[in-house]
Structures are given as C-alpha cells and as structure tokens.
Write an enzyme that holds these catalytic residues in place. Structure first.
Site, PDB file in Angstrom:
ATOM      1  CG  ASP A 171      12.409  58.403  30.684  1.00  0.00           C
ATOM      2  OD1 ASP A 171      12.420  57.204  30.429  1.00  0.00           O
ATOM      3  OD2 ASP A 171      12.979  59.379  31.045  1.00  0.00           O
ATOM      4  CE1 TYR A 263      11.752  54.598  21.309  1.00  0.00           C
ATOM      5  CE2 TYR A 263      10.308  54.669  23.914  1.00  0.00           C
ATOM      6  CZ  TYR A 263      11.663  54.671  23.238  1.00  0.00           C
ATOM      7  OH  TYR A 263      12.644  55.525  23.676  1.00  0.00           O
TER       8      TYR A 263
HETATM    9  C1  G6P Z   1      13.233  58.009  26.794  1.00  0.00           C
HETATM   10  C2  G6P Z   1      13.140  56.214  27.017  1.00  0.00           C
HETATM   11  C3  G6P Z   1      14.361  56.252  26.701  1.00  0.00           C
HETATM   12  C4  G6P Z   1      14.972  56.834  26.345  1.00  0.00           C
HETATM   13  C5  G6P Z   1      14.796  58.782  25.338  1.00  0.00           C
HETATM   14  C6  G6P Z   1      14.806  58.948  24.165  1.00  0.00           C
HETATM   15  O1  G6P Z   1      12.907  58.197  28.098  1.00  0.00           O
HETATM   16  O2  G6P Z   1      12.391  55.657  27.470  1.00  0.00           O
HETATM   17  O3  G6P Z   1      14.744  54.910  26.837  1.00  0.00           O
HETATM   18  O4  G6P Z   1      16.555  56.500  25.689  1.00  0.00           O
HETATM   19  O5  G6P Z   1      13.497  58.383  25.647  1.00  0.00           O
HETATM   20  O6  G6P Z   1      15.479  60.443  24.468  1.00  0.00           O
HETATM   21  P1  G6P Z   1      16.163  61.063  23.340  1.00  0.00           P
HETATM   22  O7  G6P Z   1      16.023  63.153  24.018  1.00  0.00           O
HETATM   23  O8  G6P Z   1      17.388  61.029  23.531  1.00  0.00           O
HETATM   24  O9  G6P Z   1      15.584  60.606  21.756  1.00  0.00           O
HETATM   25 MN    MN Z   2      13.471  53.852  28.198  1.00  0.00          MN
END
Ligand code: G6P
Ligand code: MN
Length: 439
Positions: A171, A263
């Site tokens: 996402d 990223y």
């Molecule tokens: C986004 C990325 C995911 C990831 C998430 C982490 O949605 O696409 O792959 O796991 O961010 O978010 P968080 O709030 O758990 O650090």
């Molecule tokens: Mn992701």
C-alpha cells in the site's frame, strides 16, 4: 448478485478492523456472505473477532463472521484470501529493528538486515498458508500484503510457479499517491501512475490526471519546498518525517524528474538514517505502545456499546486498496494497480525473472503488467544490486545456506561493511533460532 467468502489471514492484526470497516462501506461493490478470520494467536484475534461481529451485524446484518485457528478447514469455501500475517509478531519486529542498530546499521522492518531476518521467518509461514488454500480452494484469489513483500514474492514465485491467482501488493505507493492527491486537491483514483522498481524500492516516473497531463513535475516542486503527509498519517511523527525526507531525495536526484518511494531513504542515506534512529525505542515499540493499545481499546468500546458509533474506527488505505483490487477482479473493471509481478520484459534491461513492482491492469482474468521500457543506468544499478540481495536471501532460506545469507547482507546497501554484516548475522541467527537456521 453473487456474493463471496473472504478469509483474512492475520485476523488479529491492527489492520483488520479498519479493513472490515472498508468491507462494510464497500458492501455494494464487494458483496460478502462470509468473513473468516484466521490467526495463530487467539489472544490477539478473539477481541478483534468480537468487535468485527458487532460491526458487520450493524452494517450488513446476516453476513457470517467466523474465527479460525487451524489451517485444516479455514479455506474450504474461500473465494478471496487476504494475507497480512506478521511472522514472529511485533516482538520479533523489535529484534529486527534493534539488532542491526546495535551494529550501526539501519534497523527497519522490511529494509536491510531486519527485512532479511523477517523474510526468513515470513516465507515458510506464507508458503504453508498458500499450500493450505490451494488444497482447499484451488481457484481462490490470494491477495498478499505479508511483508517483506519483495522476499515473499521472490520465494513464492519459486515455490508456486505460474500461480496467477497469488497477487502481491503493497500500500506504500498508494499511500504516497494519496498524499500527492491531497496536496493537489484531487482524488487519488483520478491519478494514473507510471512507476517501476522492486517492492519498497521504486520510483514514480509520471502521474497523469484524467486529461493526460503529467502532474509529477508539480509534485516535485511541492516536495522540494517541504511536503504534507496524508491526513490519516498526520498524527504519526514518524510518517511526517518520512514524507519530509522525500524532499531531500527529490532535490539530490533531480535528473530524470522521478519521485522515489519513501523507503529509498534507507538505501540512499543509510548512515544519516541509522544515526537518527534510537536503538532503545524503535518503530515496533511505538506501534505496540500506540496502535496495538488503541485497537484493544477500540475493540472493548465496540463490544461494550454494541456499535462502532463513537469508537473512532476509520477505514485506512491498507484496507481500501485491497478491496478496490478485489472489486476490479470481480467486476472486471480493468483498473490500474501497482503490483509486484514477474518482469518478463516489462523492463527489458532488468532480469526477466525479477519480481518487479509496476502498474498493472486488473480484471477478471487477473493481472496484466504494463510495459515500462528500459530504465537509466543509475536505477538499473541500484535495482540489480537490490534484486541480487533478494535472491540470495531466498537462497539462504530455501537451502539453509549461511554463505548466501552473509552475501545477501553484504549486498544490501543499508549494511555498510562486511564486518558489520558478520556481526549482525550472528545476532540474527541467535534471535531467530525458533524460526530459521543456516549452516
Ligand atoms: C506501509 C508499508 C508496509 C509497512 C507499513 C509499516 O504501509 O507499505 O509494508 O508494513 O507501512 O507501518 P508501521 O506503522 O507498522 O510502521
Ligand atoms: Mn509495503
């Protein structure tokens, strides 16, 4: 109208309730007769299940909600399986983040050495679920969010060759597009992206409005002077900083006019980013202290009040995107989604077998990637290096090969020295001994 059974794997996730909220809001486009929640951890899933029952009864009474803790019968009538499992839970995420940081390298859930260890845990569990689904419902659409999606996609490509109903999704490109749409005063659904890369390692090259005008140059100008995070992330300092960091990347790599996935900050500024991270309190700690606690309160509130009204539950991009994808399949809509898919010449100057993340048309026959063409040398170099890291990680796992594991880590741009790679690998092996071994 036909209605469907959906199984959500990782039902105890903090993302499940917002996902079910989305399903309720989309009940006309994605009609369901049954939602099955599958998890290995009743402590986490049962409360989500109780709250989900209330929500579904309130919004679409009559739809079955079930909880399930074994694989044997979970997928018997499944039309769709949404996978969002986290092998080892947030406790192991904490290790993935803290171990590399102790050695001065990026500590991140999916990127770098943390993502390597997580991939080694994730693949066997994802594969076990895919096998169970295919045994019980050979034609079910499996839509996978489980991370690290790049590693999971490379591994399942090898383990389940030619399975066209297994779709890997992330996402992040969409969350980024949501942010851009908001800044432009538009709807994300009115923007058509051109994008290439690997998961959590890609670039937007264009962003077209409905008349075909490319709005990416305007976005770049905006990013260079400081950008806004999407509304739903505004309360979260980590994401606000991440979107701000995009500006620096756009300024530093101005040539082609691309916009990187957020990223890329870990790969392009590994020293700076690592120095900025707190080895005693990482993102996993933040998520446990805030999101997990918040979801627990929300579940209690919903069950106690017998309604989601006043609970503060909102749908999120995570749920919205996966439901939009399912809808494009069942309604044969031919909409464009950014998906992780075999390259096969989509980017001719990258290996044909690489699992690339590119825009794809999605309809009742599944996923058809759109041609991207050759990419410039800088990006090709970065991607080949990262893809080699991904391949060696999967080799390390499938063959229990320590030599491949070390080489994988050394190739990863966030692991900045072989000495560090060796130290990190030692510690990861110890921390993950219940999950994977290499010799
Ligand atoms: C986004 C990325 C995911 C990831 C998430 C982490 O949605 O696409 O792959 O796991 O961010 O978010 P968080 O709030 O758990 O650090
Ligand atoms: Mn992701």
């Amino acid at each position: 109208m036909k209605s469907y059974q959906l199984v959500i794997c990782g039902g105890g996730s903090t993302y499940t309730l917002p996902m079910i909220k989305t399903l309720c809001d989309f009940r006309e486009v994605f009609p369901l007769w049954s939602i099955v929640l599958f998890d290995v951890d009743p402590d986490k899933q049962h409360m989500v299940y109780e709250a989900a029952k209330v929500m579904v009864e309130e919004a679409m009474g009559g739809v079955e909600v079930r909880e399930c803790y074994t694989l044997d019968a979970a997928f018997a009538d499944a039309d769709f399986v949404f996978m969002q499992i986290r092998a080892g839970g947030l406790r192991m995420r904490e290790q993935d983040e803290k171990i590399p940081l102790r050695h001065g390298c990026i500590g991140q859930e999916t990127c770098g050495a943390g993502g390597f260890a997580y991939g080694m845990r994730s693949v066997p569990q994802v594969a076990e679920i895919v096998r169970a689904v295919r045994a019980q419902s050979p034609r079910a659409w499996i839509i996978n969010y489980s991370n690290p999606a790049a590693i999971v996609a490379e591994a399942t490509k090898r383990l389940f060759p030619g399975d066209r109903r297994l779709i890997h999704l992330c996402d992040m490109p969409i969350a980024i597009m949501d942010a851009f749409a908001e800044s432009l005063g538009m709807k994300r659904q009115d923007l058509t992206p051109r994008y290439f890369g690997l998961n959590h390692f890609g670039w937007f090259t264009n962003l077209y409005d409905p008349r075909g005008k490319d709005l990416l140059p305007a976005i770049r100008t905006m990013l260079k002077s400081g950008s806004a995070a999407p509304e739903e992330l505004k309360g979260d300092a980590g994401w606000v900083e991440t979107f701000a960091q995009l500006g620096e990347m756009v300024r530093d790599f101005d040539g082609e006019g691309y916009v990187p996935n957020t990223y890329l900050q870990y790969y392009l500024y590994p020293e700076k980013m690592a120095a900025h991270m707190d080895p005693r309190y990482t993102r996993a700690n933040f998520v446990m202290d805030h999101r997990v606690a918040h979801v627990r309160q929300m579940c209690e509130y919903i069950v106690e009040h017998g309604s989601i009204r006043g609970s503060g539950l909102e749908k999120g991009v995570h749920g919205t995107y996966i439901v939009e994808l399912a809808s494009s399949i069942i309604r044969n809509e031919n909409r464009t989604f950014i998906i992780i898919t075999p390259n096969n010449g989509i980017i001719p100057n990258l290996p044909p077998e690489a699992m690339v993340e590119v825009p794809c048309l999605v309809n009742a026959n599944g996923v058809t990637p759109l041609h991207m063409g050759n990419i410039p040398t800088f990006y090709k170099g970065l991607l080949e290096n990262q893809y080699a890291y991904e391949c060696l990680t999967v080799d390390a796992l499938l063959n229990g090969d320590r030599d491949a594991a070390l080489k994988a880590l050394v190739l990863n741009r966030t692991v900045t020295d072989t000495g560090r790679a060796k130290g990190i690998l030692e510690d990861l092996i110890r921390a993950n001994r219940d999950y994977w071994q290499v010799k």
